[in-house]
Write a protein that holds these residues in place. Structure first.
Motif, mmCIF file in Angstrom:
data_model
loop_
_atom_site.group_PDB
_atom_site.id
_atom_site.type_symbol
_atom_site.label_atom_id
_atom_site.label_comp_id
_atom_site.label_asym_id
_atom_site.label_seq_id
_atom_site.Cartn_x
_atom_site.Cartn_y
_atom_site.Cartn_z
ATOM 1 N N GLU A 134 24.880 34.524 38.542
ATOM 2 C CA GLU A 134 25.076 34.473 36.964
ATOM 3 C C GLU A 134 24.322 35.445 36.390
ATOM 4 O O GLU A 134 24.565 36.233 35.515
ATOM 5 C CB GLU A 134 24.720 32.934 36.621
ATOM 6 C CG GLU A 134 25.551 31.839 37.060
ATOM 7 C CD GLU A 134 25.070 30.511 36.459
ATOM 8 O OE1 GLU A 134 24.184 30.167 36.416
ATOM 9 O OE2 GLU A 134 26.167 29.850 35.853
ATOM 10 N N GLU A 135 23.039 35.566 36.727
ATOM 11 C CA GLU A 135 22.060 36.604 35.897
ATOM 12 C C GLU A 135 22.591 37.911 36.107
ATOM 13 O O GLU A 135 22.558 38.797 35.467
ATOM 14 C CB GLU A 135 20.706 36.503 36.557
ATOM 15 C CG GLU A 135 19.534 37.141 36.059
ATOM 16 C CD GLU A 135 19.589 38.573 36.267
ATOM 17 O OE1 GLU A 135 19.873 38.687 37.697
ATOM 18 O OE2 GLU A 135 19.282 39.684 35.671
ATOM 19 N N ARG A 136 22.853 38.399 37.485
ATOM 20 C CA ARG A 136 23.475 39.577 37.858
ATOM 21 C C ARG A 136 24.763 40.032 36.947
ATOM 22 O O ARG A 136 25.000 40.920 36.341
ATOM 23 C CB ARG A 136 23.779 40.026 39.314
ATOM 24 C CG ARG A 136 22.566 39.878 40.092
ATOM 25 C CD ARG A 136 21.647 41.145 40.011
ATOM 26 N NE ARG A 136 20.845 40.863 39.002
ATOM 27 C CZ ARG A 136 20.149 42.001 38.219
ATOM 28 N NH1 ARG A 136 20.041 43.293 39.026
ATOM 29 N NH2 ARG A 136 19.503 42.042 37.294
ATOM 30 N N CYS A 137 25.620 38.922 36.730
ATOM 31 C CA CYS A 137 26.785 39.169 36.084
ATOM 32 C C CYS A 137 26.528 39.341 34.546
ATOM 33 O O CYS A 137 27.069 40.396 33.774
ATOM 34 C CB CYS A 137 27.660 38.086 35.960
ATOM 35 S SG CYS A 137 28.423 37.733 37.694
ATOM 36 N N GLN A 138 25.436 38.681 33.991
ATOM 37 C CA GLN A 138 25.262 39.047 32.500
ATOM 38 C C GLN A 138 24.338 40.188 32.367
ATOM 39 O O GLN A 138 24.804 40.930 31.374
ATOM 40 C CB GLN A 138 24.069 37.809 32.055
ATOM 41 C CG GLN A 138 24.718 36.654 31.979
ATOM 42 C CD GLN A 138 25.883 36.412 31.160
ATOM 43 O OE1 GLN A 138 25.909 37.116 30.054
ATOM 44 N NE2 GLN A 138 27.137 35.879 31.673
ATOM 45 N N HIS A 139 23.640 40.771 33.183
ATOM 46 C CA HIS A 139 22.858 42.142 33.367
ATOM 47 C C HIS A 139 24.253 43.083 33.190
ATOM 48 O O HIS A 139 24.185 43.932 32.599
ATOM 49 C CB HIS A 139 22.230 41.999 34.465
ATOM 50 C CG HIS A 139 21.694 43.593 34.540
ATOM 51 N ND1 HIS A 139 20.593 43.856 33.644
ATOM 52 C CD2 HIS A 139 21.556 44.362 35.435
ATOM 53 C CE1 HIS A 139 20.174 45.210 33.949
ATOM 54 N NE2 HIS A 139 20.628 45.486 34.971
ATOM 55 N N LEU A 140 25.121 42.994 34.023
ATOM 56 C CA LEU A 140 26.290 44.039 34.042
ATOM 57 C C LEU A 140 27.204 43.960 32.746
ATOM 58 O O LEU A 140 27.395 44.967 32.300
ATOM 59 C CB LEU A 140 27.371 43.472 35.245
ATOM 60 C CG LEU A 140 27.172 43.874 36.681
ATOM 61 C CD1 LEU A 140 28.176 43.295 37.478
ATOM 62 C CD2 LEU A 140 27.101 45.415 36.714
ATOM 63 N N LEU A 141 27.274 42.811 32.305
ATOM 64 C CA LEU A 141 27.830 42.825 30.946
ATOM 65 C C LEU A 141 27.108 43.348 29.790
ATOM 66 O O LEU A 141 27.717 43.844 28.921
ATOM 67 C CB LEU A 141 27.993 41.364 30.429
ATOM 68 C CG LEU A 141 29.226 40.540 31.350
ATOM 69 C CD1 LEU A 141 29.336 39.023 30.904
ATOM 70 C CD2 LEU A 141 30.634 41.095 31.046
#
Ligand SMILES: CSC[C@H]1O[C@H](OP(=O)(O)O)[C@H](O)[C@@H]1O
Length: 407
Positions: A134-141
């Protein structure tokens, strides 16, 4: 813009600075699309059967390894960069080593697949892995806010997370594999949707031909080809199709300041494919429309609202106004993954601002004094009123009918 007649009967124009559409009432916007079912038989050869595009990325699903072509170095240097984690994926997107809405989504999502194939993800327990993803996806976004394709691909990941959480007993290896399979599926789907997009869009343009062997002159901005997608491109993909179908007179590519996607990347692709074209500066667009008999303007998109308002490279809006003035059809060519179903109009689109340095330097050398104050939005929004049609992998739509895709 509204006119209020004065006592003398003259009209005083009061310019409405907030007007988000160019309302030249004496010019009716050209609105016309054609779809496959209206044409019937249509001889079609997917570009993949004709030739290989320049590859913007290389992904091995077995070894989970990802390499990207560093577009910041083009056209002078052809160099590939390994993407070994989400952090690497974030960096190559943020730095615009890869760019283009569809490609950003594919590289971002594949970087997650690569990341999950190594420590620390490999030894994480389920709960920690779930939160990590979840955290890595938010970082990508957070890398680039306007291109919506990445948000749409991450939404797919979120759905998998939700589904996996309900699938007892929880298993971190199963979760990793589900995400990696989804990332690869997104990559393969992007290529498949590109073929459908090009079939629909090319058909639409060709259907306006005054004769069966007419050759089109097409103007385009930015780069929307193999360097903006995993396949042949959107607007530039249509130009490729018209060329191989012997229906292209020439493309007119705008250099697209300040990142120069047109002069550095589109010219690179068109020379690679030996497609007839000429490069012009952004400021030449109006004169070129008047001089060269442009048949249509084709552009890509980074985010399309449900009413058809379209965010695309800065300069696209002015091109639409010029096309409108010259009575030239103006088409947005984009996969449905570029549509933001959550917004009704372009006013809700967040426009990315790029660093001032990108505007006051060129090839690392100052093109304006250090400290020059600038405005450097990466995109602008073209109102649906100036768009003749939105050509997608799921069909061609008048802007006012786009929302029917999701009804
Ligand atoms: C296939 S559409 C690509 C789209 O993305 C470009 O922006 P950027 O180079 O900043 O990523 C441009 O808006 C293109 O139309």
């Amino acid at each position: 813009m509204s006119n209020t007649p004065s006592e003398s009967g003259e009209q005083n124009c009061i310019v409405d600075d907030n007007a988000d559409s160019f309302d030249a009432s004496d010019l009716k916007p050209i609105k016309k699309v054609v779809n496959l079912h209206e044409i019937g038989d249509y001889a079609w050869t997917p570009l993949a059967e004709i030739g290989n595009p320049l590859r913007s990325l290389e992904y091995n699903p077995d070894t989970k390894t990802l390499r990207i072509l560093d577009q910041l170095l083009l056209p002078g240097e052809t160099k590939h960069v390994e993407v070994k984690s989400v952090e690497d994926g974030y960096a190559v997107i943020k730095n615009m080593q890869v760019r283009g809405a569809p490609l950003i989504a594919t590289v971002g999502t594949l970087s997650l697949a690569v990341d999950l194939n190594q420590e620390p993800a490999l030894s994480m327990e389920y709960d920690m892995l779930f939160s990590y993803i979840e955290e890595r996806c938010q970082h990508l976004l957070s890398s680039r806010p306007t291109a919506i394709n990445l948000k749409n691909s991450i939404n797919q990941i979120d759905k998998i997370l939700d589904l996996d959480l309900r699938n007892m007993p929880v298993d971190p290896a199963r979760l990793r594999k589900s995400i990696q399979d989804a990332a690869y599926h997104w990559y393969i789907s992007e290529m498949a949707e590109n073929d459908l997009l090009l079939k629909n869009a090319t058909l639409c343009i060709e259907s306006f031909s005054p004769s069966s062997n007419y050759k089109f002159t097409i103007m385009t901005i930015c780069n929307t080809g193999s360097l903006a997608t995993s396949s042949f491109g959107t607007a530039l993909g249509v130009i490729r199709q018209l060329h191989v179908r012997n229906r292209l007179e020439k493309a007119i590519a705008l250099e697209t300041r300040p990142y120069n996607q047109g002069s550095r990347l589109t010219a690179y692709e068109l020379l690679h494919d030996k497609i007839p074209f000429m490069l012009i500066t952004d400021s030449m667009a109006a004169a070129a429309m008047r001089t060269f008999g442009v048949d249509a303007v084709l552009v890509g998109a980074d985010q399309i609202a449900l009413n058809g308002d379209t965010a695309n490279k800065i300069g696209t809006y002015s091109l639409a106004v010029l096309a409108h003035h010259h009575k030239i059809p103006f088409y947005v060519v984009a996969p449905v993954s570029t549509i933001n179903q959550r917004i009704l109009s372009g006013s809700a689109i967040k426009i990315e601002e790029r660093p001032a340095l990108e505007l006051i330097t060129f090839n690392g050398k100052p093109s304006a004094p250090q400290g020059t104050p600038v405005w450097n939005p990466a995109f602008d929004v073209t109102p649906a009123s100036l768009i003749s049609g939105i050509l997608t992998d799921k069909g061609n739509f008048l802007p006012e009918n786009l929302a029917s895709l999701f009804a």
